[in-house]
Design a protein around this motif. Structure first.
Motif, PDB file in Angstrom:
ATOM      1  N   LEU A 182     -13.328  12.596  10.780  1.00  0.00           N
ATOM      2  CA  LEU A 182     -12.846  13.664  10.273  1.00  0.00           C
ATOM      3  C   LEU A 182     -12.458  13.827   8.977  1.00  0.00           C
ATOM      4  N   ILE A 183     -11.921  12.570   8.244  1.00  0.00           N
ATOM      5  CA  ILE A 183     -11.757  12.566   6.673  1.00  0.00           C
ATOM      6  C   ILE A 183     -12.962  12.908   5.946  1.00  0.00           C
ATOM      7  N   ILE A 184     -14.171  12.443   6.373  1.00  0.00           N
ATOM      8  CA  ILE A 184     -15.346  12.633   5.754  1.00  0.00           C
ATOM      9  C   ILE A 184     -15.612  14.094   5.823  1.00  0.00           C
ATOM     10  N   GLN A 185     -15.537  14.541   6.941  1.00  0.00           N
ATOM     11  CA  GLN A 185     -16.060  16.127   7.433  1.00  0.00           C
ATOM     12  C   GLN A 185     -15.038  16.978   6.799  1.00  0.00           C
ATOM     13  N   HIS A 186     -14.116  16.537   6.460  1.00  0.00           N
ATOM     14  CA  HIS A 186     -12.944  17.454   5.655  1.00  0.00           C
ATOM     15  C   HIS A 186     -13.429  17.213   4.191  1.00  0.00           C
ATOM     16  N   ALA A 187     -13.700  16.110   3.629  1.00  0.00           N
ATOM     17  CA  ALA A 187     -14.029  15.887   2.270  1.00  0.00           C
ATOM     18  C   ALA A 187     -15.771  16.624   1.797  1.00  0.00           C
ATOM     19  N   VAL A 188     -16.481  16.651   2.819  1.00  0.00           N
ATOM     20  CA  VAL A 188     -17.744  17.053   2.612  1.00  0.00           C
ATOM     21  C   VAL A 188     -17.852  18.807   3.010  1.00  0.00           C
ATOM     22  N   GLN A 189     -16.746  19.065   3.774  1.00  0.00           N
ATOM     23  CA  GLN A 189     -16.573  20.424   4.438  1.00  0.00           C
ATOM     24  C   GLN A 189     -18.031  20.759   5.394  1.00  0.00           C
ATOM     25  N   ALA A 190     -18.218  19.539   6.202  1.00  0.00           N
ATOM     26  CA  ALA A 190     -19.359  19.842   7.021  1.00  0.00           C
ATOM     27  C   ALA A 190     -19.241  20.750   8.104  1.00  0.00           C
ATOM     28  N   GLN A 191     -20.282  21.482   8.541  1.00  0.00           N
ATOM     29  CA  GLN A 191     -20.105  22.659   9.640  1.00  0.00           C
ATOM     30  C   GLN A 191     -20.045  21.900  11.010  1.00  0.00           C
ATOM     31  N   ARG A 192     -21.018  20.750  11.299  1.00  0.00           N
ATOM     32  CA  ARG A 192     -20.821  20.114  12.361  1.00  0.00           C
ATOM     33  C   ARG A 192     -20.870  18.645  12.337  1.00  0.00           C
ATOM     34  N   CYS A 193     -20.407  18.019  13.189  1.00  0.00           N
ATOM     35  CA  CYS A 193     -20.585  16.481  13.203  1.00  0.00           C
ATOM     36  C   CYS A 193     -21.283  15.829  14.327  1.00  0.00           C
ATOM     37  N   ILE A 194     -22.118  14.807  14.307  1.00  0.00           N
ATOM     38  CA  ILE A 194     -22.728  14.351  15.449  1.00  0.00           C
ATOM     39  C   ILE A 194     -22.702  12.718  15.204  1.00  0.00           C
ATOM     40  N   ILE A 195     -22.007  12.359  16.376  1.00  0.00           N
ATOM     41  CA  ILE A 195     -22.324  10.661  16.404  1.00  0.00           C
ATOM     42  C   ILE A 195     -23.246  10.171  17.219  1.00  0.00           C
ATOM     43  N   ALA A 196     -24.092   9.653  16.513  1.00  0.00           N
ATOM     44  CA  ALA A 196     -25.379   8.914  17.138  1.00  0.00           C
ATOM     45  C   ALA A 196     -25.351   7.534  17.644  1.00  0.00           C
ATOM     46  N   ILE A 197     -25.391   7.349  18.908  1.00  0.00           N
ATOM     47  CA  ILE A 197     -25.303   5.890  19.446  1.00  0.00           C
ATOM     48  C   ILE A 197     -26.551   5.686  20.440  1.00  0.00           C
ATOM     49  N   HIS A 206       0.771  -1.300  -0.094  1.00  0.00           N
ATOM     50  CA  HIS A 206       0.120  -0.026  -0.072  1.00  0.00           C
ATOM     51  C   HIS A 206       1.027   1.229   0.095  1.00  0.00           C
ATOM     52  N   LYS A 207       0.509   2.208  -0.855  1.00  0.00           N
ATOM     53  CA  LYS A 207       1.295   3.385  -0.783  1.00  0.00           C
ATOM     54  C   LYS A 207       1.272   4.183   0.520  1.00  0.00           C
ATOM     55  N   GLN A 208       2.233   5.045   1.181  1.00  0.00           N
ATOM     56  CA  GLN A 208       2.230   5.544   2.125  1.00  0.00           C
ATOM     57  C   GLN A 208       1.340   7.076   1.906  1.00  0.00           C
ATOM     58  N   GLN A 209       0.767   7.342   2.817  1.00  0.00           N
ATOM     59  CA  GLN A 209      -0.261   8.417   2.652  1.00  0.00           C
ATOM     60  C   GLN A 209       0.070   9.543   3.661  1.00  0.00           C
ATOM     61  N   THR A 210      -0.207  10.895   3.104  1.00  0.00           N
ATOM     62  CA  THR A 210       0.331  11.926   3.559  1.00  0.00           C
ATOM     63  C   THR A 210      -0.979  12.362   4.590  1.00  0.00           C
ATOM     64  N   ASP A 211      -0.827  13.303   5.344  1.00  0.00           N
ATOM     65  CA  ASP A 211      -1.988  13.846   6.184  1.00  0.00           C
ATOM     66  C   ASP A 211      -3.167  14.200   5.462  1.00  0.00           C
ATOM     67  N   PHE A 212      -4.221  13.587   5.754  1.00  0.00           N
ATOM     68  CA  PHE A 212      -5.448  14.004   5.001  1.00  0.00           C
ATOM     69  C   PHE A 212      -5.891  15.429   4.762  1.00  0.00           C
ATOM     70  N   ARG A 213      -5.587  16.234   5.827  1.00  0.00           N
ATOM     71  CA  ARG A 213      -5.786  17.535   5.585  1.00  0.00           C
ATOM     72  C   ARG A 213      -5.182  18.473   4.374  1.00  0.00           C
ATOM     73  N   GLN A 214      -4.051  17.592   4.137  1.00  0.00           N
ATOM     74  CA  GLN A 214      -3.502  18.180   3.136  1.00  0.00           C
ATOM     75  C   GLN A 214      -4.059  18.026   1.785  1.00  0.00           C
ATOM     76  N   LEU A 215      -4.768  16.998   1.671  1.00  0.00           N
ATOM     77  CA  LEU A 215      -5.513  16.415   0.464  1.00  0.00           C
ATOM     78  C   LEU A 215      -6.551  17.357   0.259  1.00  0.00           C
ATOM     79  N   ASP A 216      -6.928  17.492  -1.094  1.00  0.00           N
ATOM     80  CA  ASP A 216      -8.419  18.236  -1.554  1.00  0.00           C
ATOM     81  C   ASP A 216      -9.229  17.187  -1.416  1.00  0.00           C
ATOM     82  N   PRO A 217     -10.640  17.708  -1.385  1.00  0.00           N
ATOM     83  CA  PRO A 217     -11.677  16.710  -1.217  1.00  0.00           C
ATOM     84  C   PRO A 217     -11.990  15.842  -2.478  1.00  0.00           C
ATOM     85  N   ALA A 218     -11.599  16.344  -3.724  1.00  0.00           N
ATOM     86  CA  ALA A 218     -11.607  15.440  -4.708  1.00  0.00           C
ATOM     87  C   ALA A 218     -10.485  14.090  -4.721  1.00  0.00           C
ATOM     88  N   THR A 219      -9.140  14.420  -4.348  1.00  0.00           N
ATOM     89  CA  THR A 219      -8.493  13.365  -4.104  1.00  0.00           C
ATOM     90  C   THR A 219      -8.897  12.480  -3.257  1.00  0.00           C
TER      91      THR A 219
END
Lengths: 183, 505
Positions: free
Chosen positions: B188-203, B112-125
């Motif tokens: 956090l990755i999904i949030q970064h990709a969709v640029q969500a304002q807030r996140c809720i984890i429902a359990i 597997h290729k080594q990945q960089t920090d997801f914050r530096q990736l743009d949502p399309a990538t």
């Protein structure tokens, strides 16, 4: 008295012009009833109804020349849909026209095909591919199962096979009806 | 945080403790892996390997067959031995195209290729990485995950669905307990990709340990706009639209998608898979699966390679086959009974429920509908189940759509509360599949009509052309023209002879 007669004549003239204009401006092309009937027919173009295709049959129904029970591929479902559309009572399928069968698709045994092109000429939807003295084959995706190609084949290598059931076309069966129900 | 109740729903006995006492362990490597080409909603994947090919773990063996599709990867190393029909988990019990891999036991992995920090990736990538990893919604629907990451609209709220409301199923619960960090990083990755304002984890509130583990992981990450919300255990709180109602108070419009109200919802297992795909470049190769039910001696959760035959999982957990009534993939409310234990576990398979003979009392006889209205009270979508039932029975498919049949989520609440034991959901599934089939028939008829009309036009044109050719060949007018042309040519020749001789002679 005179003014009343004048007023009425004027009105008649105005409405006459209006109607005359509308009949030209809003003229309906074709036969909308036949279109609606044609939309309900299964478009196999098999001719089992006695008309050369679905459209002529639709026009015959619209003209009141044919009954709604002459389409075996459509079966009961099409009869009901036509009865609904035309405000008639559903009637059972005319047995002289054939019987309702499960969906079929034509298959050419290619090893024995002599390349005569007779089936290609018979196919109403251009679903057979081939050329003179070349092997022919059915484009199964486009075949309507009309059986019109079976008869012309001089070497009898075309057969109708039932459409294979697969996951994408599988349907949930109707549950068994309840015990205590009055039918 | 405020919570809004949804309409209807039922309280069900959880039966969750049975499978949560043992830690999750990897299922043994099977001899054969069977990987269906269609484990998702959309076009089936297209094989890119041939029989006899050697494959490594993580290698693509079938590429996406369209935009709404997902690739399939080899979940272990070995040799491709067959590409063809094999029974798959489906209510019909029919077969579908699958790729079979004979494993070599070495589990050799593609680098597997080594990945960089997801914050530096743009949502399309990020979306592209998730698409290539073959990740689909692991909560059960199997919709390719990358599509939901490209909402095309601003996302207000991102909800991570950890409700897991169906009885017996505990795989998401165990995932949150054991891999809370992974789930959170995925979020956090999904949030970064969709640029969500807030996140809720429902359990659901019957999973305190999972909620605690998530809380703990959240403190370590110190991520800001994430809330962990416990929701009351009530089936089907984990339904996407129901959960959105609970945590936001908003309703998704009939026939619409959550994004229309600015919400995106993902399952916790999908988030964990997203984390592995983006952080390590690892495709979706395995998932947590609950193996439980009264016929299982050691009910537990297993980390299972996609494509493992169900039979091996049942054996591993000590299933009493002599006393087995049926095996259900999924939960008791929405799962499907498996006709064949040789079917593989697929990406969307969250639970195997092995029911012993005594567990379900003899199927009670079905009685006529007494119009009590219990079903309408229980329906979480506020439909009128008895009206749907009558119209499905009489095959009145226009009328049944007026009652919003296609908004039915087939949760089974109506059938559960029905005092007459009418298999209501079965009727709705029947009606839905009939309607879809009629639409398909209509589509095919339209194509046939078009082809027929095209052919008629072509024949008419050919006839006209033949007639025209025939007319041209007719003697008379044609002859005269020909003679005139010959005459004209002769004249020209004569004129050139009489005129000035060419220079070069």
């Amino acid at each position: 008295m005179l003014s009343a007669a004048l007023a009425l004549t004027l009105l008649a003239l105005v409405f006459g012009l209006l109607l005359g204009y509308s009949s030209i401006r809003f003229k309906v092309e074709g036969d909308p009833v036949a279109d609606k009937i044609d939309a309900l027919l299964p478009q196999t173009q098999c001719g089992q109804c006695g008309y050369p295709g679905c459209r002529p049959y639709a026009e015959a129904i619209a003209a009141g020349e044919a009954d709604i029970n002459r389409c075996p591929p459509g079966g009961e479902q099409v009869i009901h849909a036509l009865a609904d559309l035309l405000g008639r009572e559903p009637v059972p399928l005319d047995p002289e026209r054939g019987e309702e069968k499960p969906p079929m698709v034509a298959f050419i045994d290619e090893s024995d095909c002599i390349g005569c092109t007779l089936c290609i000429k018979a196919c109403p939807v251009d679903a057979i591919l081939g050329a003179p003295k070349q092997m022919h084959t059915v484009i199964a995706e486009e075949c309507t199962g009309c059986e019109l190609c079976v008869e012309p084949c001089p070497v009898d290598v075309i057969s109708m096979i039932p459409v294979k059931e697969d996951i994408d076309h599988w349907k949930w069966p109707l549950p068994e009806q309840e015990n205590g129900e009055l039918s | 945080m405020k919570r809004w109740p949804f309409h209807g729903g039922v309280k069900l006995p959880g039966h969750k403790e049975e499978s949560t006492t043992r830690p999750v362990e990897p299922a043994p490597l099977p001899k054969r892996l069977i990987l269906p080409l269609s484990q998702h909603i959309g076009a089936p994947a297209e094989p890119v390997v041939a029989v006899g090919d050697k494959v490594l773990k993580g290698e693509v063996i079938a590429k996406a067959g369209g935009f709404v599709s997902a690739p399939v990867h080899a979940s272990s190393s070995g040799t491709v031995t067959a590409i063809g029909e094999h029974p798959v988990p489906h209510p019909s019990g029919l077969s579908a195209p699958c790729i079979t891999i004979e494993t070599d036991g070495k589990d050799r992995c593609l680098k597997h290729k080594q990945q960089t920090d997801f914050r530096q990736l743009d949502p399309a990538t990020i979306r592209e990485q998730i698409r290539e990893a073959g990740i689909v919604g692991l909560g059960g629907a199997g919709f390719p995950a990358f599509i939901k990451l490209n909402p095309g609209k601003p996302v207000n709220t991102l909800i991570l669905n950890g409700a897991e409301c169906e009885p017996y199923i505990t795989c998401d619960d165990m995932l949150m307990r054991e891999r809370a960090g992974e789930v959170l990083r995925g979020l956090l990755i999904i949030q970064h990709a969709v640029q969500a304002q807030r996140c809720i984890i429902a359990i659901e509130d019957n999973k305190p340990q999972a909620a605690h583990a998530m809380q703990h992981a959240l403190q370590r990450l110190a991520a800001d706009p994430i809330d962990i919300v416990t929701v009351p255990a009530c089936y089907p709180a984990g339904g996407e639209k129901q959960l959105i109602k609970i945590v936001t108070g908003q309703e998704v419009p009939s026939g619409g998608l959550p994004i229309q109200i600015g919400v995106v919802c993902h399952n916790v297992a999908t988030a964990a898979a997203v984390c592995r795909a983006v952080e390590h470049g690892e495709p979706l190769l395995s998932r947590y699966v609950t193996v439980t039910g009264s016929a299982v001696a050691e009910p537990r959760n297993l980390d299972v390679l996609i494509g493992t035959p169900v039979l091996e999982l049942l054996n591993h957990c000590g299933t009493d086959f002599n006393n087995l009534e049926e095996v259900i993939m999924g939960g008791p409310m929405m799962g499907i009974a498996l006709a064949d234990h040789g079917v593989p576990l697929v990406k969307t398979g969250n639970c195997l429920l092995a029911v012993s003979r005594g567990e379900i009392e003899q199927r009670p006889s079905v009685m006529p509908c007494i119009r009590c209205g219990n079903c309408a009270d229980a329906c979480p979508v506020s439909l009128l189940p008895q009206q749907l039932y009558w119209h499905a029975r009489s095959k009145d498919f226009d009328k049944i759509q007026e009652y919003d049949l296609f908004d039915c989520i087939e949760c089974g609440c109506c059938a559960y509360v029905c005092p007459s034991n009418i298999p209501l959901v079965h009727y709705y599934r029947f009606a839905k599949s009939e309607i879809r089939s009629l639409q398909e028939q209509k589509r095919r008829a339209d194509i046939a009509r078009e082809r027929h009309e095209h052919r008629e036009r072509r024949l008419a044109r050919e006839k006209a052309e033949r007639a025209a050719r025939h007319a041209r060949k007719k003697p008379g007018t044609d002859d005269k023209a020909k003679k005139a042309a010959i005459q004209a040519a002769l004249e020209r020749a004569r004129a050139s002879k009489q005129g000035a001789p060419p220079d070069d002679v």
